[in-house]
Design an enzyme around this catalytic site. Structure first.
Site, PDB file in Angstrom:
ATOM      1  CB  CYS A 184      -5.317  50.294-129.045  1.00 39.62           C
ATOM      2  SG  CYS A 184      -4.597  52.496-128.958  1.00 39.62           S
ATOM      3  CG  ASN A 209      -5.648  47.317-120.616  1.00 40.81           C
ATOM      4  OD1 ASN A 209      -6.145  47.429-119.158  1.00 40.81           O
ATOM      5  ND2 ASN A 209      -7.061  46.644-121.069  1.00 40.81           N
ATOM      6  CB  SER A 239      -6.736  44.233-124.416  1.00 45.97           C
ATOM      7  OG  SER A 239      -6.116  45.476-123.590  1.00 45.97           O
ATOM      8  CG  ASP A 277       0.733  49.052-131.789  1.00 45.70           C
ATOM      9  OD1 ASP A 277      -0.080  49.462-131.126  1.00 45.70           O
ATOM     10  OD2 ASP A 277       1.996  48.856-130.740  1.00 45.70           O
ATOM     11  CB  CYS A 297      -3.104  44.494-125.938  1.00 45.98           C
ATOM     12  SG  CYS A 297      -3.658  45.981-125.149  1.00 45.98           S
TER      13      CYS A 297
HETATM   14  P1  4NP Z   1      -2.264  48.462-127.109  1.00 45.39           P
HETATM   15  O1  4NP Z   1      -1.833  49.866-128.177  1.00 45.39           O
HETATM   16  O2  4NP Z   1      -1.084  47.903-127.315  1.00 45.39           O
HETATM   17  O3  4NP Z   1      -2.977  48.242-128.711  1.00 45.39           O
HETATM   18  O4  4NP Z   1      -3.156  49.347-125.594  1.00 45.39           O
HETATM   19  C1  4NP Z   1      -0.699  50.594-127.969  1.00 45.39           C
HETATM   20  C2  4NP Z   1      -0.550  51.647-126.793  1.00 45.39           C
HETATM   21  C3  4NP Z   1       0.439  52.590-126.166  1.00 45.39           C
HETATM   22  C4  4NP Z   1       1.037  51.955-126.933  1.00 45.39           C
HETATM   23  C5  4NP Z   1       1.437  51.314-127.912  1.00 45.39           C
HETATM   24  C6  4NP Z   1       0.905  50.540-128.010  1.00 45.39           C
HETATM   25  N1  4NP Z   1       2.233  52.996-126.479  1.00 45.39           N
HETATM   26  O5  4NP Z   1       4.007  52.120-127.083  1.00 45.39           O
HETATM   27  O6  4NP Z   1       2.236  53.922-125.162  1.00 45.39           O
END
Ligand code: 4NP
Length: 161
Positions: free
Chosen positions: A15, A13, A17, A127, A10
């Site tokens: 949430c 990493n 994945s 997301d 994702c």
């Molecule tokens: P993930 O979610 O890609 O499912 O781990 C996110 C985690 C952090 C961020 C975006 C999406 N961020 O913008 O920091």
């Protein structure tokens, strides 16, 4: 003995994945294939490298019996394209980022995770980072469905050997 490996990818990493990794690890363990199927996850971005999964992801997984507390975020590396047999992206942006850096010889390993789902007719795992608890529940639903399909695919590949 033939072994196979899968890496879920994702953006951060922290949430999606890690949830997919925790769900897949449990599916693999229950199938008695922990010695034959390696499971990992990574992010296309580097903002959260070394961090534990998001507390909301840990809680959503724990409600369904999956433990994410030992996981730590890392970024995708060039070596991942050689090392893994399947590299499964959560959304189209993750997949496009992987396709940009993947050697052509390994491009067949890349796919969207939800291509392996049977109960949910959606292409991507959305997301959940900027939303609420229900977004994390949806990630759990999608990952549980798709990981069952990933396990079936890997079992079929192991049986070919
Ligand atoms: P993930 O979610 O890609 O499912 O781990 C996110 C985690 C952090 C961020 C975006 C999406 N961020 O913008 O920091």
């Amino acid at each position: 003995m033939k072994t196979l490996s899968v890496c879920f990818v994702c953006l951060g990493n922290i949430c999606r994945s890690p949830i997919a990794e925790g769900v897949m690890l449990e599916h693999v363990r229950r199938a008695g294939l922990a010695e034959r199927i390696v499971v990992d996850s990574a992010g296309t971005g580097d903002w959260h490298v070394g961090d534990a999964p998001d507390a909301r992801a840990i809680a959503a997984a724990a409600r369904r019996g999956y433990d994410l507390t030992e996981l730590a975020a890392r970024q995708v590396t060039a070596g991942d394209f050689k090392r893994f047999d399947l590299i499964l992206a959560m959304d189209h942006k993750n997949l496009a980022d992987l396709q940009r850096s993947c050697p052509p010889a390994d491009a067949h390993k890349l796919a969207l995770l939800m291509q392996f789902a049977s109960r949910h007719q959606v292409r991507v795992v959305d997301d959940p980072y900027f939303g609420g608890v229900e977004g994390f529940e949806r990630v759990m639903d999608h990952c549980e469905d798709a990981c069952a399909g990933v396990l079936a695919e890997l079992q079929a590949r192991l049986a070919e050997a």
